[in-house]
Motif scaffolding. Structure first.
Motif, PDB file in Angstrom:
ATOM      1  N   SER A   1       1.112  -1.150  -0.063  1.00  0.00           N
ATOM      2  CA  SER A   1       0.063   0.028  -0.043  1.00  0.00           C
ATOM      3  C   SER A   1       0.864   1.108   0.234  1.00  0.00           C
ATOM      4  O   SER A   1       0.646   2.118  -0.715  1.00  0.00           O
ATOM      5  CB  SER A   1      -0.842  -0.011   1.135  1.00  0.00           C
ATOM      6  OG  SER A   1      -1.534   1.143   1.271  1.00  0.00           O
TER       7      SER A   1
ATOM      8  N   TYR B  87       3.900   1.464  -1.114  1.00  0.00           N
ATOM      9  CA  TYR B  87       4.561   1.688  -2.613  1.00  0.00           C
ATOM     10  C   TYR B  87       3.547   2.494  -3.490  1.00  0.00           C
ATOM     11  O   TYR B  87       3.708   2.979  -4.350  1.00  0.00           O
ATOM     12  CB  TYR B  87       5.095   0.435  -2.943  1.00  0.00           C
ATOM     13  CG  TYR B  87       6.389  -0.104  -2.458  1.00  0.00           C
ATOM     14  CD1 TYR B  87       7.271   0.698  -1.992  1.00  0.00           C
ATOM     15  CD2 TYR B  87       6.486  -1.520  -2.177  1.00  0.00           C
ATOM     16  CE1 TYR B  87       8.503   0.367  -1.220  1.00  0.00           C
ATOM     17  CE2 TYR B  87       7.756  -2.118  -1.470  1.00  0.00           C
ATOM     18  CZ  TYR B  87       8.624  -0.990  -1.000  1.00  0.00           C
ATOM     19  OH  TYR B  87       9.791  -1.602  -0.517  1.00  0.00           O
ATOM     20  N   GLU B  88       2.246   1.667  -3.566  1.00  0.00           N
ATOM     21  CA  GLU B  88       1.482   2.265  -4.195  1.00  0.00           C
ATOM     22  C   GLU B  88       0.914   3.739  -4.000  1.00  0.00           C
ATOM     23  O   GLU B  88       0.724   4.671  -4.780  1.00  0.00           O
ATOM     24  CB  GLU B  88       0.065   1.591  -4.243  1.00  0.00           C
ATOM     25  CG  GLU B  88       0.376  -0.076  -4.893  1.00  0.00           C
ATOM     26  CD  GLU B  88      -1.152  -0.854  -4.566  1.00  0.00           C
ATOM     27  OE1 GLU B  88      -1.926  -0.425  -3.884  1.00  0.00           O
ATOM     28  OE2 GLU B  88      -0.968  -1.809  -5.354  1.00  0.00           O
ATOM     29  N   THR B  89       0.989   4.111  -2.832  1.00  0.00           N
ATOM     30  CA  THR B  89       0.840   5.800  -2.507  1.00  0.00           C
ATOM     31  C   THR B  89       1.849   6.473  -2.910  1.00  0.00           C
ATOM     32  O   THR B  89       1.519   7.604  -3.374  1.00  0.00           O
ATOM     33  CB  THR B  89       0.731   5.952  -0.824  1.00  0.00           C
ATOM     34  OG1 THR B  89      -0.298   4.863  -0.362  1.00  0.00           O
ATOM     35  CG2 THR B  89       0.674   7.162  -0.365  1.00  0.00           C
TER      36      THR B  89
ATOM     37  N   GLY C 113       3.313   5.931  -5.759  1.00  0.00           N
ATOM     38  CA  GLY C 113       3.110   6.053  -7.299  1.00  0.00           C
ATOM     39  C   GLY C 113       3.604   4.941  -8.073  1.00  0.00           C
ATOM     40  O   GLY C 113       3.525   4.797  -9.191  1.00  0.00           O
ATOM     41  N   PHE C 114       4.236   3.876  -7.400  1.00  0.00           N
ATOM     42  CA  PHE C 114       4.527   2.626  -8.081  1.00  0.00           C
ATOM     43  C   PHE C 114       3.418   1.844  -8.548  1.00  0.00           C
ATOM     44  O   PHE C 114       2.402   1.949  -7.724  1.00  0.00           O
ATOM     45  CB  PHE C 114       5.425   1.665  -7.137  1.00  0.00           C
ATOM     46  CG  PHE C 114       6.922   2.277  -6.911  1.00  0.00           C
ATOM     47  CD1 PHE C 114       7.897   2.250  -7.890  1.00  0.00           C
ATOM     48  CD2 PHE C 114       6.946   2.977  -5.941  1.00  0.00           C
ATOM     49  CE1 PHE C 114       9.043   2.622  -7.702  1.00  0.00           C
ATOM     50  CE2 PHE C 114       8.342   3.477  -5.667  1.00  0.00           C
ATOM     51  CZ  PHE C 114       9.437   3.273  -6.641  1.00  0.00           C
ATOM     52  N   ARG C 115       3.330   1.426  -9.846  1.00  0.00           N
ATOM     53  CA  ARG C 115       2.229   0.690 -10.282  1.00  0.00           C
ATOM     54  C   ARG C 115       2.783  -0.750 -10.782  1.00  0.00           C
ATOM     55  O   ARG C 115       3.717  -1.002 -11.318  1.00  0.00           O
ATOM     56  CB  ARG C 115       1.484   1.702 -11.397  1.00  0.00           C
ATOM     57  CG  ARG C 115       0.864   2.824 -10.947  1.00  0.00           C
ATOM     58  CD  ARG C 115      -0.262   2.692 -10.121  1.00  0.00           C
ATOM     59  NE  ARG C 115      -0.896   3.950  -9.609  1.00  0.00           N
ATOM     60  CZ  ARG C 115      -0.699   4.342  -8.553  1.00  0.00           C
ATOM     61  NH1 ARG C 115       0.268   3.858  -7.653  1.00  0.00           N
ATOM     62  NH2 ARG C 115      -1.134   5.578  -7.979  1.00  0.00           N
ATOM     63  N   GLY C 116       1.573  -1.598 -10.905  1.00  0.00           N
ATOM     64  CA  GLY C 116       1.759  -2.981 -11.490  1.00  0.00           C
ATOM     65  C   GLY C 116       2.871  -3.619 -10.865  1.00  0.00           C
ATOM     66  O   GLY C 116       3.535  -4.379 -11.681  1.00  0.00           O
ATOM     67  N   LEU C 117       2.951  -3.776  -9.561  1.00  0.00           N
ATOM     68  CA  LEU C 117       4.092  -4.397  -9.021  1.00  0.00           C
ATOM     69  C   LEU C 117       3.916  -5.823  -8.887  1.00  0.00           C
ATOM     70  O   LEU C 117       2.943  -6.411  -8.249  1.00  0.00           O
ATOM     71  CB  LEU C 117       4.584  -3.765  -7.491  1.00  0.00           C
ATOM     72  CG  LEU C 117       4.922  -2.260  -7.566  1.00  0.00           C
ATOM     73  CD1 LEU C 117       5.026  -1.921  -5.952  1.00  0.00           C
ATOM     74  CD2 LEU C 117       6.144  -2.295  -8.255  1.00  0.00           C
TER      75      LEU C 117
ATOM     76  N   LYS D  43       8.819   1.715 -13.364  1.00  0.00           N
ATOM     77  CA  LYS D  43       8.814   3.144 -13.590  1.00  0.00           C
ATOM     78  C   LYS D  43       8.991   3.849 -12.253  1.00  0.00           C
ATOM     79  O   LYS D  43       8.103   3.336 -11.313  1.00  0.00           O
ATOM     80  CB  LYS D  43       7.738   3.777 -14.335  1.00  0.00           C
ATOM     81  CG  LYS D  43       7.777   5.361 -14.536  1.00  0.00           C
ATOM     82  CD  LYS D  43       6.398   5.718 -15.090  1.00  0.00           C
ATOM     83  CE  LYS D  43       6.217   5.465 -16.626  1.00  0.00           C
ATOM     84  NZ  LYS D  43       5.126   6.167 -17.341  1.00  0.00           N
TER      85      LYS D  43
ATOM     86  N   PRO E 104       8.498   6.579  -9.697  1.00  0.00           N
ATOM     87  CA  PRO E 104       7.348   8.007  -9.718  1.00  0.00           C
ATOM     88  C   PRO E 104       8.357   9.148  -9.247  1.00  0.00           C
ATOM     89  O   PRO E 104       9.332   9.007  -8.531  1.00  0.00           O
ATOM     90  CB  PRO E 104       6.682   7.420  -8.585  1.00  0.00           C
ATOM     91  CG  PRO E 104       7.096   6.463  -7.899  1.00  0.00           C
ATOM     92  CD  PRO E 104       8.144   5.720  -8.765  1.00  0.00           C
TER      93      PRO E 104
END
Length: 442
Positions: A316, A318-320, A322-326, A381, A383
């Protein structure tokens, strides 16, 4: 146009050699090419040198050989002479500018990539620092940012494990901000608000009537270089280390702001009448990054996730950020780097920031391991928000290594995040930004 030609020739010649190496075998002469690359940038001085220093601290933004070479670039540039200073000051404050000061030193007290600092005295008797920007820096920055795109393009061709597109955007935004001394003056006011209750960390006052967008006049903070104390007692080194830690982490954890350029030249030791260090002077505010409160929440969540091995909280966070598709493998790779950055904060004992690691190698082993996974499982990518947070954490760690401080970083960090809440960060940040005349981030 001349700068475009000089930068393009320097970087382009290395790019041609890289293409040749890639054609006949990527591993050949990589160290030699990296050295040429560093020399091409270092000879230019100016903004691209600053960019080169920055990307050398971002794991896997460039191959290890290139990062090691770029890390050698120095921030000090030869100062411009008195005829230049006289013309530039007249352009900023008018032909009668010298009458606005009781005295003004002809020799620069310091010189860096974007400008130089002169010591002066006001008619009220106050010692001030006049930070004067070099001419045509805006066009130089734009020229260098174009070449930065080429640098990243070279890297993507060599090794596509990491997508550097947002790294480039973040660097460009921050470097353009650094040219605006009016913005830096507001950053100083912001830090004055954030640290107003801490008497051991000193922030200068801006003289608005003697400042412009390319000239910043502020109170002179008397102090001694941090490295003067590297052979002092552990008590003295820890005192400076503790103030440095608080000067960086307290604004972030409580107001969502970081000093994005933590290196030894941006701090000095505040001395008492007996000549003993009692605090810290913060000297430069050009590279300040202000985050939304939710990003700060992600940093705190990742800390607790790593501390308690809570995988859901880690993902959660990492997603906050801005990392995506992990994937599971990419999360494990990010955790290697996160455990390196957070390592001292997770360890409830007195210790150095890095045990047995010289400043120049700080984080290199972990970066290599992360790169190997990204090469196999990526690309990923990075962020924008991650760039300066990561760079600043590495820079702060390097300064603490130089000081050889040994402290309980776990306790210091937990004091900083005590009673943390995103709502409180938003409230404090909004109030301090408003008083400093800065628009809150969106």
């Amino acid at each position: 146009m001349l700068r475009y030609a000089r930068v393009g020739t320097g970087v382009g010649s290395v790019a041609a050699r890289l293409a040749k190496v890639q054609l006949f075998g990527r591993g050949q002469n990589n160290g030699d090419n990296a050295r040429l690359f560093r020399e091409a940038l270092g000879n230019l001085r100016g903004p691209l040198m600053k960019v080169a220093q920055l990307i050398s601290t971002i794991p896997d933004a460039l191959p290890a050989e290139y990062a090691a070479e770029l890390a050698q670039l120095q921030s000090n540039a030869p100062p411009m002479g008195w005829p230049f200073v006289r013309r530039r000051m007249a352009a900023e404050l008018g032909a009668d500018w010298q009458q606005k000061f009781a005295s003004f030193d002809h020799e620069a007290a310091a010189a860096a990539s974007l400008g130089q600092v002169h010591r002066a005295r006001t008619h009220a008797g106050e010692q001030v620092a006049c930070k004067l920007q070099y001419p045509e820096m805006q066009s130089a920055v734009e020229a260098d940012l174009q070449q930065l795109k080429l640098i990243f393009a070279i890297h993507r061709r060599m090794d596509p494990a990491i997508d550097t597109s947002e790294i480039g955007q973040e660097i460009a935004a921050r470097l353009r901000e650094e040219l605006d001394y009016g913005r830096e003056a507001r950053n100083i006011a912001f830090y004055g608000e954030m640290l107003s209750s801490i008497s051991t960390i000193r922030v200068p006052k801006v003289h608005a009537e003697l400042s412009t967008h390319r000239l910043l006049t502020m109170s002179w903070l008397e102090g001694r270089p941090m490295l003067d104390f590297k052979d002092d007692s552990l008590e003295t080194r820890n005192l400076l280390g503790r103030h440095l830690f608080n000067a960086w982490w307290l604004p972030f954890c409580r107001f969502g702001a970081i000093h994005g350029d933590p290196h030894l030249g941006n701090y000095s030791a505040m001395m008492d009448e007996a000549g003993k260090p009692v605090g810290l002077n913060l000297l430069d505010y050009g590279c300040i990054r202000i985050f939304e409160a939710r990003f700060v929440g992600g940093v705190v969540d990742l800390y607790h996730g790593l501390l308690h091995d809570d995988q859901a909280r880690i993902v959660s966070a990492y997603e906050t950020w801005g990392f995506r598709g992990l994937s599971k493998e990419l999360i494990e790779a990010l955790n290697i780097w996160a455990r390196f950055i957070y390592g001292p904060l997770l360890d409830d004992r007195v210790r150095p920031i890095a045990e047995g690691v010289p400043p120049g190698l700080y984080g290199r082993k972990e970066a290599f391991t992360v790169h190997r996974t990204l090469k196999e499982r990526g690309p990923i990518k990075v962020p924008r928000e991650f760039v300066f947070m990561d760079r600043a954490a590495i820079g702060l760690g390097s300064v603490l290594i130089h000081l050889q401080a040994e402290m309980n970083f776990f306790r210091l960090f937990n004091d900083a995040i005590e009673n943390f809440s995103i709502a409180e960060v938003e409230k404090r940040q909004s109030a301090a930004l408003h008083r400093a005349g800065i628009i809150a981030p969106k």
